[in-house]
Design an enzyme around this catalytic site. Structure first.
Site, PDB file in Angstrom:
ATOM      1  N   SER A 114       6.005  12.240   8.925  1.00 45.26           N
ATOM      2  CA  SER A 114       4.180  12.962   9.312  1.00 45.26           C
ATOM      3  C   SER A 114       4.789  13.670  10.689  1.00 45.26           C
ATOM      4  CB  SER A 114       4.148  11.670  10.812  1.00 45.26           C
ATOM      5  OG  SER A 114       3.007  11.898  11.182  1.00 45.26           O
ATOM      6  N   TYR A 167       7.360   6.781  17.784  1.00 47.89           N
ATOM      7  CA  TYR A 167       7.118   6.696  16.006  1.00 47.89           C
ATOM      8  C   TYR A 167       7.363   8.201  15.784  1.00 47.89           C
ATOM      9  CZ  TYR A 167       4.055   7.664  11.940  1.00 47.89           C
ATOM     10  OH  TYR A 167       3.242   7.551  10.351  1.00 47.89           O
TER      11      TYR A 167
HETATM   12  P1  NDP Z   1       1.008   1.048   6.088  1.00 42.73           P
HETATM   13  O1  NDP Z   1       1.024  -0.026   7.189  1.00 42.73           O
HETATM   14  O2  NDP Z   1      -0.345   0.973   5.255  1.00 42.73           O
HETATM   15  O3  NDP Z   1       1.723   0.158   5.575  1.00 42.73           O
HETATM   16  C1  NDP Z   1       3.357   0.740   5.839  1.00 42.73           C
HETATM   17  C2  NDP Z   1       4.176  -0.305   4.708  1.00 42.73           C
HETATM   18  O4  NDP Z   1       5.003  -0.498   5.304  1.00 42.73           O
HETATM   19  C3  NDP Z   1       3.580  -2.072   4.584  1.00 42.73           C
HETATM   20  O5  NDP Z   1       3.607  -1.868   3.711  1.00 42.73           O
HETATM   21  C4  NDP Z   1       4.739  -2.482   5.474  1.00 42.73           C
HETATM   22  O6  NDP Z   1       4.545  -3.642   5.286  1.00 42.73           O
HETATM   23  C5  NDP Z   1       5.659  -2.089   5.574  1.00 42.73           C
HETATM   24  N1  NDP Z   1       7.009  -2.268   5.869  1.00 42.73           N
HETATM   25  C6  NDP Z   1       6.923  -2.078   7.749  1.00 42.73           C
HETATM   26  N2  NDP Z   1       7.842  -2.654   8.374  1.00 42.73           N
HETATM   27  C7  NDP Z   1       9.297  -2.578   6.646  1.00 42.73           C
HETATM   28  C8  NDP Z   1       9.994  -3.098   6.611  1.00 42.73           C
HETATM   29  N3  NDP Z   1      11.156  -3.192   7.631  1.00 42.73           N
HETATM   30  N4  NDP Z   1      10.538  -3.185   5.702  1.00 42.73           N
HETATM   31  C9  NDP Z   1       9.770  -3.455   4.326  1.00 42.73           C
HETATM   32  N5  NDP Z   1       8.522  -2.302   4.558  1.00 42.73           N
HETATM   33  C10 NDP Z   1       8.034  -2.051   5.744  1.00 42.73           C
HETATM   34  O7  NDP Z   1       1.346   2.337   6.205  1.00 42.73           O
HETATM   35  P2  NDP Z   1       0.678   3.387   5.373  1.00 42.73           P
HETATM   36  O8  NDP Z   1       0.533   3.782   4.514  1.00 42.73           O
HETATM   37  O9  NDP Z   1      -0.477   4.885   6.463  1.00 42.73           O
HETATM   38  O10 NDP Z   1       1.897   4.563   5.652  1.00 42.73           O
HETATM   39  C11 NDP Z   1       2.606   4.332   5.305  1.00 42.73           C
HETATM   40  C12 NDP Z   1       3.434   5.734   5.219  1.00 42.73           C
HETATM   41  O11 NDP Z   1       3.058   6.563   5.987  1.00 42.73           O
HETATM   42  C13 NDP Z   1       4.892   5.673   6.633  1.00 42.73           C
HETATM   43  O12 NDP Z   1       5.757   5.904   6.766  1.00 42.73           O
HETATM   44  C14 NDP Z   1       3.240   6.432   7.354  1.00 42.73           C
HETATM   45  O13 NDP Z   1       4.573   6.659   8.804  1.00 42.73           O
HETATM   46  C15 NDP Z   1       3.428   7.368   6.773  1.00 42.73           C
HETATM   47  N6  NDP Z   1       1.617   8.221   7.485  1.00 42.73           N
HETATM   48  C16 NDP Z   1       1.290   7.851   7.500  1.00 42.73           C
HETATM   49  C17 NDP Z   1      -0.089   8.257   8.032  1.00 42.73           C
HETATM   50  C18 NDP Z   1      -1.380   8.269   7.776  1.00 42.73           C
HETATM   51  O14 NDP Z   1      -2.247   8.600   8.406  1.00 42.73           O
HETATM   52  N7  NDP Z   1      -1.790   6.629   7.518  1.00 42.73           N
HETATM   53  C19 NDP Z   1      -0.105  10.089   8.731  1.00 42.73           C
HETATM   54  C20 NDP Z   1       1.196  10.742   8.482  1.00 42.73           C
HETATM   55  C21 NDP Z   1       2.137   9.260   7.785  1.00 42.73           C
HETATM   56  P3  NDP Z   1       4.188  -5.095   5.568  1.00 42.73           P
HETATM   57  O15 NDP Z   1       2.394  -5.289   5.169  1.00 42.73           O
HETATM   58  O16 NDP Z   1       4.512  -6.348   5.603  1.00 42.73           O
HETATM   59  O17 NDP Z   1       3.748  -4.801   7.616  1.00 42.73           O
END
Ligand code: NDP
Length: 301
Positions: free
Chosen positions: A164, A220
């Site tokens: 990010s 974060y």
């Molecule tokens: P979501 O919250 O939709 O998805 C996050 C995913 O990570 C979920 O599948 C969640 O599982 C999983 N997760 C969380 N903790 C763990 C763990 N301990 N082990 C395995 N899986 C885990 O978020 P996004 O899709 O938006 O995020 C995806 C990536 O993009 C992240 O790295 C985020 O930081 C990055 N990002 C997102 C932005 C945005 O605007 N959305 C902007 C910049 C970066 P569960 O469903 O079980 O919680």
């Protein structure tokens, strides 16, 4: 392409040479946190493009539900599922043992899984330890566990860390920490951990607001700062063996943003896939790519 991207040496990723297909169904990609959001959309994209993909999720039933959705879409042929909680060393070990018995090697690792416990306008540090443990140490420990399984071909082996802009050095106003993370010559895992520990200590002592840490989603952002720095260390260590890049997908409509954002998870996944699948002539390492549906993708390093 936007003017802010013009000075960067990387060609825009819509350049004709960037669409050359080098992969096949024998190419294997692993995506963490892929039951929803960008991770799920990326598995779908990889599968549509004909790679073999390992969809991982920390919760078995949520992972299987994601597999069902892919089936409905008709793109599940080359997708396998395995449970993986990146913050749990036992789960990582189980994954490794499953992977060893199911595949010989793999080509692409996308560290996508992450947590954030704050709503858009909040900045509580109540879960700072969990955020650091998952978003930084979890991705790092999973990467370390999987490194031996890379095919180790400089053209195919790739790590893409979904990061990010909130975790770029310009968001850090602590001169000492900035000097540590900004010095590429001396940057090491030990020095990154020093920064992370200093942050957690500041949280514990209740002084984190005055120590120049990033101002938005501070825990974060520190975890992403650490992940970006770790990517630099890896890129240097594995130069010519594994390409290691970071990608910020931009403000994306997912659960993490309560559905707010400028574009969909599918849009973000298309950009991520483009970077993960860059053809050899334009493949780089140690880059930080930022994506936006209006401006395209450009490199900030
Ligand atoms: P979501 O919250 O939709 O998805 C996050 C995913 O990570 C979920 O599948 C969640 O599982 C999983 N997760 C969380 N903790 C763990 C763990 N301990 N082990 C395995 N899986 C885990 O978020 P996004 O899709 O938006 O995020 C995806 C990536 O993009 C992240 O790295 C985020 O930081 C990055 N990002 C997102 C932005 C945005 O605007 N959305 C902007 C910049 C970066 P569960 O469903 O079980 O919680």
């Amino acid at each position: 392409m936007a003017s802010s991207c013009r000075h960067h040496q990387q060609p825009p990723l819509s350049h004709p040479t960037t669409t050359t297909r080098w992969w096949s169904e024998d190419s294997v990609a692993i995506v963490t946190g892929a039951n929803k959001g960008i991770g799920y959309a990326l598995v779908k994209r990889f599968a549509e493009l004909g790679l073999t993909v390992v969809l991982t999720a920390r919760d078995q039933s949520r992972g299987l539900q994601a597999m069902d959705s892919l089936k409905v879409l008709g793109v599940d042929h080359h997708v396998r599922f395995c449970q993986l909680d990146i913050s749990d060393p036992v789960s990582i070990r189980c994954f490794v043992s499953w992977f060893r018995s199911s595949f010989k090697a793999f080509d692409i690792l996308v560290n996508n899984a992450a947590v954030c416990f704050n709503a858009m306008n909040e900045n509580s540090m109540e879960y700072a330890e969990t955020v650091i443990k998952t978003n930084y140490y979890g991705s790092k420990q999973f990467t370390e566990a999987m490194l031996p399984f890379f095919r180790r071909s400089s053209s195919m082996s790739r790590i893409l860390n979904i990061s990010s802009r909130l975790g770029t050095l310009d968001k850090l106003n602590n001169p000492q920490m900035k000097a540590i993370l900004g010095d590429k010559e001396t940057l090491s895992e030990g020095r990154i951990d020093m920064v992370v520990n200093a942050f957690l200590e500041d949280v514990k002592e209740g002084r984190w607001k005055t120590q120049g840490w990033p101002e938005i989603w501070t825990d974060y952002s520190v975890a992403k700062l650490a992940l970006n720095a770790y990517s630099q260390v890896l890129a240097k260590r594995y130069k010519g063996v594994v390409s290691v890049n970071c990608f910020c997908p931009g403000f994306t409509q997912t659960a993490m943003t309560d559905g707010n954002g400028k574009h969909s998870a599918d849009d973000a996944a298309k950009m991520a896939a483009k970077i993960a699948l860059l053809p050899v002539p334009v493949l780089n390492t140690g880059k930080f790519y930022v994506g936006s549906t209006s401006r395209g993708i450009c490199s900030k390093l």
